[in-house]
Design a protein around this motif. Structure first.
Motif, PDB file in Angstrom:
ATOM      1  N   ILE A 266      14.025  27.613 -10.698  1.00 29.71           N
ATOM      2  CA  ILE A 266      14.998  27.089 -11.591  1.00 29.71           C
ATOM      3  C   ILE A 266      15.693  28.089 -12.162  1.00 29.71           C
ATOM      4  CG2 ILE A 266      15.078  25.721 -13.440  1.00 29.71           C
ATOM      5  CD1 ILE A 266      12.881  23.863 -12.642  1.00 29.71           C
ATOM      6  N   CYS A 267      17.057  28.110 -12.545  1.00 27.30           N
ATOM      7  CA  CYS A 267      17.958  29.115 -13.017  1.00 27.30           C
ATOM      8  C   CYS A 267      18.624  28.496 -14.167  1.00 27.30           C
ATOM      9  CB  CYS A 267      18.774  29.714 -11.915  1.00 27.30           C
ATOM     10  SG  CYS A 267      17.996  30.480 -10.668  1.00 27.30           S
ATOM     11  N   CYS A 268      18.975  29.265 -15.164  1.00 25.44           N
ATOM     12  CA  CYS A 268      19.917  28.889 -16.182  1.00 25.44           C
ATOM     13  C   CYS A 268      20.989  29.866 -16.515  1.00 25.44           C
ATOM     14  CB  CYS A 268      19.108  28.811 -17.679  1.00 25.44           C
ATOM     15  SG  CYS A 268      20.188  28.159 -18.875  1.00 25.44           S
ATOM     16  N   ALA A 269      22.099  29.915 -16.372  1.00 26.18           N
ATOM     17  CA  ALA A 269      23.254  30.802 -16.584  1.00 26.18           C
ATOM     18  C   ALA A 269      23.051  31.970 -15.652  1.00 26.18           C
ATOM     19  CB  ALA A 269      23.185  31.358 -18.243  1.00 26.18           C
ATOM     20  N   GLY A 270      22.747  31.574 -14.348  1.00 26.19           N
ATOM     21  CA  GLY A 270      22.478  32.639 -13.434  1.00 26.19           C
ATOM     22  C   GLY A 270      21.018  33.244 -13.447  1.00 26.19           C
ATOM     23  N   GLY A 271      20.263  33.293 -14.321  1.00 27.63           N
ATOM     24  CA  GLY A 271      18.998  33.966 -14.380  1.00 27.63           C
ATOM     25  C   GLY A 271      17.790  33.170 -14.027  1.00 27.63           C
ATOM     26  N   ILE A 272      16.899  33.466 -13.525  1.00 24.25           N
ATOM     27  CA  ILE A 272      15.520  32.628 -13.048  1.00 24.25           C
ATOM     28  C   ILE A 272      14.774  32.652 -14.483  1.00 24.25           C
ATOM     29  CG2 ILE A 272      13.484  32.613 -11.809  1.00 24.25           C
ATOM     30  CD1 ILE A 272      14.925  34.489  -9.724  1.00 24.25           C
ATOM     31  N   VAL A 273      14.292  31.461 -14.558  1.00 18.89           N
ATOM     32  CA  VAL A 273      13.568  30.954 -15.874  1.00 18.89           C
ATOM     33  C   VAL A 273      11.979  30.833 -15.294  1.00 18.89           C
ATOM     34  CG1 VAL A 273      15.390  30.222 -17.122  1.00 18.89           C
ATOM     35  CG2 VAL A 273      13.994  28.684 -15.801  1.00 18.89           C
ATOM     36  N   GLY A 274      11.220  31.150 -16.056  1.00 21.10           N
ATOM     37  CA  GLY A 274       9.646  31.002 -15.775  1.00 21.10           C
ATOM     38  C   GLY A 274       9.197  29.610 -15.910  1.00 21.10           C
ATOM     39  N   ASP A 275       8.077  29.391 -15.358  1.00 20.57           N
ATOM     40  CA  ASP A 275       7.478  28.148 -15.485  1.00 20.57           C
ATOM     41  C   ASP A 275       7.128  27.711 -16.647  1.00 20.57           C
ATOM     42  OD1 ASP A 275       7.954  27.845 -12.812  1.00 20.57           O
ATOM     43  OD2 ASP A 275       5.641  27.989 -12.035  1.00 20.57           O
ATOM     44  N   LEU A 279      12.246  23.499 -22.434  1.00 21.60           N
ATOM     45  CA  LEU A 279      13.681  23.292 -22.586  1.00 21.60           C
ATOM     46  C   LEU A 279      14.409  23.887 -23.792  1.00 21.60           C
ATOM     47  CD1 LEU A 279      13.809  19.602 -21.181  1.00 21.60           C
ATOM     48  CD2 LEU A 279      14.810  21.604 -20.144  1.00 21.60           C
ATOM     49  N   THR A 280      13.483  23.578 -24.802  1.00 19.07           N
ATOM     50  CA  THR A 280      14.110  24.308 -26.163  1.00 19.07           C
ATOM     51  C   THR A 280      14.289  25.642 -26.243  1.00 19.07           C
ATOM     52  OG1 THR A 280      13.121  22.548 -27.347  1.00 19.07           O
ATOM     53  CG2 THR A 280      13.707  24.576 -28.688  1.00 19.07           C
ATOM     54  N   PHE A 281      13.180  26.445 -25.679  1.00 26.04           N
ATOM     55  CA  PHE A 281      13.119  27.953 -25.664  1.00 26.04           C
ATOM     56  C   PHE A 281      14.595  28.334 -24.647  1.00 26.04           C
ATOM     57  CE2 PHE A 281      12.291  31.939 -23.690  1.00 26.04           C
ATOM     58  CZ  PHE A 281      11.852  32.726 -24.932  1.00 26.04           C
ATOM     59  N   ILE A 282      14.619  27.729 -23.456  1.00 27.82           N
ATOM     60  CA  ILE A 282      15.857  28.091 -22.376  1.00 27.82           C
ATOM     61  C   ILE A 282      17.076  27.695 -23.316  1.00 27.82           C
ATOM     62  CG2 ILE A 282      16.703  27.572 -20.210  1.00 27.82           C
ATOM     63  CD1 ILE A 282      13.965  27.010 -19.511  1.00 27.82           C
ATOM     64  N   GLU A 283      17.289  26.692 -23.942  1.00 29.17           N
ATOM     65  CA  GLU A 283      18.565  26.446 -24.671  1.00 29.17           C
ATOM     66  C   GLU A 283      18.814  27.487 -25.742  1.00 29.17           C
ATOM     67  OE1 GLU A 283      20.590  22.406 -26.338  1.00 29.17           O
ATOM     68  OE2 GLU A 283      18.721  22.918 -27.096  1.00 29.17           O
ATOM     69  N   ARG A 284      17.866  27.828 -26.580  1.00 31.85           N
ATOM     70  CA  ARG A 284      18.019  28.698 -27.592  1.00 31.85           C
ATOM     71  C   ARG A 284      18.158  30.229 -27.286  1.00 31.85           C
ATOM     72  NH1 ARG A 284      13.655  26.729 -31.814  1.00 31.85           N
ATOM     73  NH2 ARG A 284      14.623  24.558 -32.179  1.00 31.85           N
ATOM     74  N   THR A 285      17.658  30.677 -25.951  1.00 36.34           N
ATOM     75  CA  THR A 285      17.656  32.182 -25.504  1.00 36.34           C
ATOM     76  C   THR A 285      18.603  32.392 -24.312  1.00 36.34           C
ATOM     77  OG1 THR A 285      15.671  31.751 -24.175  1.00 36.34           O
ATOM     78  CG2 THR A 285      15.352  32.371 -26.490  1.00 36.34           C
ATOM     79  N   ARG A 286      18.745  31.332 -23.488  1.00 39.54           N
ATOM     80  CA  ARG A 286      19.430  31.597 -22.293  1.00 39.54           C
ATOM     81  C   ARG A 286      20.655  30.964 -22.094  1.00 39.54           C
ATOM     82  NH1 ARG A 286      15.800  33.163 -18.423  1.00 39.54           N
ATOM     83  NH2 ARG A 286      14.067  34.452 -19.468  1.00 39.54           N
ATOM     84  N   TRP A 287      20.818  29.567 -22.607  1.00 43.95           N
ATOM     85  CA  TRP A 287      21.982  28.940 -22.532  1.00 43.95           C
ATOM     86  C   TRP A 287      23.348  29.331 -23.284  1.00 43.95           C
ATOM     87  CZ3 TRP A 287      24.537  26.346 -19.150  1.00 43.95           C
ATOM     88  CH2 TRP A 287      25.690  25.461 -19.303  1.00 43.95           C
ATOM     89  N   MET A 288      23.002  29.629 -24.558  1.00 41.21           N
ATOM     90  CA  MET A 288      24.010  30.137 -25.767  1.00 41.21           C
ATOM     91  C   MET A 288      25.539  29.559 -25.570  1.00 41.21           C
ATOM     92  SD  MET A 288      22.184  32.640 -26.910  1.00 41.21           S
ATOM     93  CE  MET A 288      20.971  34.042 -26.460  1.00 41.21           C
TER      94      MET A 288
END
Length: 307
Positions: A266-275, A279-288
Motif C-alpha cells: 500500500i502506497c501513499c503519495a508515491g511511498g510505501i507505508v508500513g503495516d 490512517l491518522t498517522f499516514i494522513e498527518r505525515t504522508r498525505w500533506m
C-alpha cells in the motif's frame, strides 16, 4: 482360407480393428455433449420458475426496500438479531453486537466467535465501533432505538434498580419533548459513555473517508484489479495490515490468485507505508494535502525493491 494352385493354404488378410476405447470414446463424448445441451435447455426453465427478487418500491413518498437479501449482512451471528451497537474485529472484519461480543470475552474467550482468529492478550483492543453499520441499521429500523431504550427502562424498573442520574434526566427530558431527535441522540451518547466506563477502557476513534485505488504506475505483472467501490469509510486508527486484509477479501485474492496479505503493498503519495501505521498517522505525515480526501494505492509487492 484361400488355396493357390499348388494346394498350399494362405491366411486371409485381416484388417486392423480400432481398440475398444477408440470405439466407445465418441459415444462418451456424444453422451456428455447431449447432457450438457439438456442442462443448458433446462437452465432457462429453472430460472423462470424462481420467484423474482423484489426491488425498491415507492409508496406515499417513502421507499420500501426488501430486506431479504440484506438481512444476513445486518444480523449478529451470536444473537441472530439485527446489530445493536455493532463492533467489528479489526483482525478479521467480522461484526457482532457490542454486548454479544463483549460477553463472549467476559466468559474467557480470546478469539473471534466466527473464524476463531486469536485476539490474545487483550481482545477488547482488537475491536472497533462500527459507526457506519450502526447508522445503516438505525436508518433501516428507526423503531429499534426507541424500543431498546424502553426495554432498558422496564428492566431496571421491574427490578427496583434506580437509573443513573444522567439517564433519569434524559428520561424526564424525553417525556417533556417526546419525539425530538436531539434528546434521543444525547441519550445515546451518554449511555455509550456510561457503558464504556463499566467495560474495559476502549480507545475513542473517529471515522475517516479515503479512497483505495490500484497503482497505475506499475507493469501488468504487479497490478491488481480495481475495487467495485473505491471510496471507503473506516476508523481513523485502522492500520494498513487490516486494509490489506480488506483488499484480500474484496478482491478474492486468496481464492483466485493464492496471494497472501504480505504480497500486497500500500502506497501513499508515491511511498510505501508500513503495516503498523494507522490512517491518522499516514494522513498527518504522508498525505500533506489538507482538505482533500486521502488516496491510497495498492499493488503486488515488488521484491526487487527490498533486495
Amino acid at each position: 482360407p484361400a488355396e493357390d494352385s499348388e494346394g498350399d493354404q494362405k491366411p486371409a488378410a485381416v484388417e486392423p480393428r480400432p481398440p475398444k476405447e477408440t470405439e466407445h470414446r465418441p459415444k462418451k463424448k456424444a453422451k456428455k455433449a447431449a447432457a450438457t445441451a439438456a442442462a443448458a435447455e433446462a437452465a432457462p426453465d429453472e430460472a423462470e420458475s424462481r420467484p423474482p427478487v423484489p426491488g425498491p418500491m415507492l409508496s406515499g413518498g417513502t421507499i420500501d426496500l426488501p430486506l431479504g437479501p440484506a438481512s444476513a449482512r445486518l444480523s449478529c451471528s451470536l444473537c441472530h438479531g439485527y446489530f445493536r451497537e455493532p463492533f467489528t474485529i479489526a483482525e478479521c472484519l467480522h461484526t457482532f453486537c457490542k454486548r454479544c461480543l463483549f460477553l463472549s470475552f467476559a466468559r474467557g474467550g480470546k478469539e473471534c466467535p466466527t473464524c476463531h482468529v486469536n485476539l490474545a492478550p487483550d481482545p477488547y483492543r482488537e475491536c472497533l465501533a462500527d459507526r457506519t453499520m450502526e447508522s445503516i441499521v438505525d436508518k433501516l429500523f428507526p423503531e429499534l432505538r426507541g424500543a431498546d431504550d424502553e426495554t432498558e427502562r422496564e428492566f431496571y424498573a421491574g427490578r427496583g434498580i434506580q437509573l443513573k442520574r444522567q439517564f433519569r434526566e434524559t428520561a424526564s427530558s424525553d417525556n417533556e419533548h417526546d419525539g425530538e431527535k436531539e434528546h434521543a441522540t444525547s441519550e445515546r451518547q451518554r449511555k455509550n459513555e456510561a457503558a464504556s466506563s463499566a467495560a474495559p477502557t476502549q480507545p475513542k476513534h473517529a471515522e475517516m473517508d479515503f479512497r483505495l485505488l490500484p497503482d497505475d504506475t506499475v507493469d501488468a505483472a504487479h497490478s491488481l484489479p480495481r475495487l467495485d467501490r473505491s471510496s471507503v469509510r473506516a476508523s481513523d486508527h485502522l492500520k494498513m495490515a487490516q486494509i490489506k486484509k480488506y483488499l484480500m477479501m474484496r478482491l478474492h485474492l486468496a481464492d483466485r490468485r493464492g496471494l497472501p496479505a504480505s504480497a500486497i503493498e500500500i502506497c501513499c503519495a508515491g511511498g510505501i507505508v508500513g503495516d503498523e501505521l494507522s490512517l491518522t498517522f499516514i494522513e498527518r505525515t504522508r498525505w500533506m494535502q489538507a482538505g482533500n480526501e486521502m488516496v491510497l494505492t495498492y499493488r503486488k509487492r515488488q521484491e526487487g525493491m527490498f533486495g
